[in-house]
Design a protein around this motif. Sequence first.
Motif, mmCIF file in Angstrom:
data_model
loop_
_atom_site.group_PDB
_atom_site.id
_atom_site.type_symbol
_atom_site.label_atom_id
_atom_site.label_comp_id
_atom_site.label_asym_id
_atom_site.label_seq_id
_atom_site.Cartn_x
_atom_site.Cartn_y
_atom_site.Cartn_z
ATOM 1 N N SER A 96 17.678 9.209 5.825
ATOM 2 C CA SER A 96 16.632 8.750 4.994
ATOM 3 C C SER A 96 17.043 8.588 3.560
ATOM 4 C CB SER A 96 15.491 9.853 5.153
ATOM 5 O OG SER A 96 15.827 11.083 4.568
ATOM 6 N N GLU A 97 18.147 9.099 3.120
ATOM 7 C CA GLU A 97 18.586 9.029 1.761
ATOM 8 C C GLU A 97 19.222 7.722 1.594
ATOM 9 O OE1 GLU A 97 20.674 12.515 0.717
ATOM 10 O OE2 GLU A 97 19.523 13.766 2.060
ATOM 11 N N PHE A 98 19.197 6.644 2.240
ATOM 12 C CA PHE A 98 19.868 5.301 2.286
ATOM 13 C C PHE A 98 19.005 4.453 2.253
ATOM 14 C CE2 PHE A 98 23.039 8.642 3.394
ATOM 15 C CZ PHE A 98 23.965 8.417 2.556
ATOM 16 N N PRO A 99 18.443 3.651 1.066
ATOM 17 C CA PRO A 99 17.432 2.576 1.289
ATOM 18 C C PRO A 99 17.754 1.574 2.233
ATOM 19 C CG PRO A 99 18.184 3.218 -1.235
ATOM 20 C CD PRO A 99 18.916 3.838 -0.262
ATOM 21 N N ALA A 100 18.926 1.104 2.452
ATOM 22 C CA ALA A 100 19.309 -0.139 3.350
ATOM 23 C C ALA A 100 19.006 0.028 4.727
ATOM 24 C CB ALA A 100 20.694 -0.489 2.892
ATOM 25 N N LEU A 101 19.008 1.363 5.148
ATOM 26 C CA LEU A 101 18.764 1.664 6.549
ATOM 27 C C LEU A 101 17.263 1.758 6.874
ATOM 28 C CD1 LEU A 101 20.442 4.516 8.575
ATOM 29 C CD2 LEU A 101 18.140 3.909 8.907
ATOM 30 N N ALA A 102 16.592 2.179 5.903
ATOM 31 C CA ALA A 102 14.963 2.269 6.115
ATOM 32 C C ALA A 102 14.421 0.703 5.895
ATOM 33 C CB ALA A 102 14.481 2.931 5.242
ATOM 34 N N ARG A 103 15.093 0.068 5.095
ATOM 35 C CA ARG A 103 14.574 -1.361 4.826
ATOM 36 C C ARG A 103 14.893 -2.180 6.166
ATOM 37 N NH1 ARG A 103 16.150 -3.953 -0.670
ATOM 38 N NH2 ARG A 103 14.566 -2.684 -1.317
ATOM 39 N N HIS A 104 16.196 -1.992 6.597
ATOM 40 C CA HIS A 104 16.426 -2.684 7.887
ATOM 41 C C HIS A 104 15.300 -2.413 9.113
ATOM 42 C CE1 HIS A 104 18.943 -4.588 10.749
ATOM 43 N NE2 HIS A 104 18.981 -3.712 11.498
ATOM 44 N N LEU A 105 15.088 -1.133 9.148
ATOM 45 C CA LEU A 105 14.050 -0.925 10.165
ATOM 46 C C LEU A 105 12.682 -1.586 9.616
ATOM 47 C CD1 LEU A 105 14.549 2.932 10.711
ATOM 48 C CD2 LEU A 105 15.194 1.128 12.304
ATOM 49 N N ALA A 106 12.307 -1.594 8.547
ATOM 50 C CA ALA A 106 10.901 -2.152 7.974
ATOM 51 C C ALA A 106 10.949 -3.419 8.421
ATOM 52 C CB ALA A 106 10.683 -1.921 6.641
ATOM 53 N N GLU A 107 11.865 -4.155 8.106
ATOM 54 C CA GLU A 107 12.213 -5.672 8.005
ATOM 55 C C GLU A 107 12.050 -6.010 9.687
ATOM 56 O OE1 GLU A 107 15.558 -6.964 5.985
ATOM 57 O OE2 GLU A 107 14.417 -6.965 3.930
ATOM 58 N N GLY A 108 12.368 -5.075 10.458
ATOM 59 C CA GLY A 108 12.479 -5.135 12.081
ATOM 60 C C GLY A 108 11.005 -4.813 12.652
ATOM 61 N N GLY A 109 9.946 -4.550 11.652
ATOM 62 C CA GLY A 109 8.629 -4.244 12.103
ATOM 63 C C GLY A 109 7.993 -3.091 11.963
ATOM 64 N N ALA A 110 8.828 -1.889 11.525
ATOM 65 C CA ALA A 110 8.471 -0.671 11.686
ATOM 66 C C ALA A 110 7.397 -0.425 10.578
ATOM 67 C CB ALA A 110 9.520 0.267 11.143
ATOM 68 N N GLU A 111 6.250 0.138 10.423
ATOM 69 C CA GLU A 111 5.128 0.349 9.608
ATOM 70 C C GLU A 111 5.034 1.961 9.227
ATOM 71 O OE1 GLU A 111 1.634 -2.487 9.265
ATOM 72 O OE2 GLU A 111 2.098 -2.394 11.524
ATOM 73 N N LEU A 112 5.996 2.753 10.081
ATOM 74 C CA LEU A 112 6.133 4.034 9.768
ATOM 75 C C LEU A 112 7.427 4.610 10.245
ATOM 76 C CD1 LEU A 112 4.820 7.208 10.040
ATOM 77 C CD2 LEU A 112 4.863 6.871 12.360
ATOM 78 N N LEU A 113 7.827 5.335 9.019
ATOM 79 C CA LEU A 113 9.105 5.864 9.251
ATOM 80 C C LEU A 113 9.337 7.206 9.642
ATOM 81 C CD1 LEU A 113 12.459 5.168 8.743
ATOM 82 C CD2 LEU A 113 11.929 6.127 6.469
ATOM 83 N N VAL A 114 10.047 7.619 10.561
ATOM 84 C CA VAL A 114 9.915 9.052 11.324
ATOM 85 C C VAL A 114 11.019 9.664 10.614
ATOM 86 C CG1 VAL A 114 9.863 10.353 13.239
ATOM 87 C CG2 VAL A 114 8.401 8.599 13.218
ATOM 88 N N VAL A 115 10.895 10.872 10.054
ATOM 89 C CA VAL A 115 12.369 11.550 9.542
ATOM 90 C C VAL A 115 12.246 13.005 10.065
ATOM 91 C CG1 VAL A 115 13.452 12.081 7.525
ATOM 92 C CG2 VAL A 115 12.248 9.943 7.397
ATOM 93 N N PRO A 116 13.064 13.138 11.074
ATOM 94 C CA PRO A 116 13.343 14.522 11.804
ATOM 95 C C PRO A 116 14.431 15.049 10.774
ATOM 96 C CG PRO A 116 13.515 12.950 13.483
ATOM 97 C CD PRO A 116 13.484 12.220 12.224
#
Length: 310
Positions: free
Chosen positions: A169-189
């Motif tokens: 979760s500490e790396f912007p590019a990874l979450a952005r990749h998920l969001a650009e794939g359609g994710a509207e919620l990021l789950v962080v265990p």
Amino acid sequence: MTAQRDAVVRVAAAAYPIEFLDGWAAFETKVTRWVADAAGQGAQLLVFPEYAPLELISLLPNTLHHDVRGMRPALQAFLPNFLSLHARLAREYRVGLVAGSFPVAYGDVFVNRAYVFGPDGTHSHQDKLLMTRFEAEEWDIAPGEGTRVFELPLPGWTLRFGIAICYDSEFPALARHLAEGGAELLVVPSFTGSRAGYTRVRVGSMARALENQCYALHAPLIADAPWTYAVEDAHGAAGIYTPADNGLPADGVLGQLGWNEPGWLVTDLDLALTRHVRADGHVLNWRDRVVGEARPGPAQLVTLGAPERG
């Protein structure tokens, strides 16, 4: 803005406490109780923390409790029953379920894998992609491969979410990749052994919610387990974060439990609000990310003049 009920999902983030168990039945009873509790509150997506199943270390021989490398192959014996239990609970309660991540044998290495179950009991997974120093240097847990966006069927619509396990979760590019794939919620265990570690994940989760104008759900492990070096201390507070914009909390915190407070944080997420913010917020981080990335060339180094003497 009026909420659109076909875009509302009730989620549950677990601040889950590690316990010393006296057998598999105790683990099964505990997880079943937790799932029943969240489902009884109407939760449709339930999220357990990183490494939550490592309380199963208590069922291994004492010689393995502090042997972080030796425990990895021994834990594989629990995996079939672990998967069966979570699949059954997802079916029984008709929920989406992100199980606590598990060190799973994958070829010649072990990866940190979060299994994801649909309401019909079918499952997929997301591996952690970036290892902490403890995982890489002491535990010899390897990075997994690939990112996935999960579709959870809900009455009248589909929730798309991605998973960034703890350090990821500490790396912007990874979450952005998920969001650009359609994710509207990021789950962080997460599993963090100090307030500083928790803060890094919390700040990362909040930043990812800001950058992608989406929700972020943080589910932390809680532990005071001197009987195992693997997860002897774990700290945090379950939280749900948002972009700070129209119709959403001004501090970006939709809900949060107390420090080291075990239990479920159950919250309704209105996706109509984040969709509106993406389209017509006070700021448009989601849109403007493209402009920032389109600026050509690396940053230029500029040497300033030497100070005057005298």
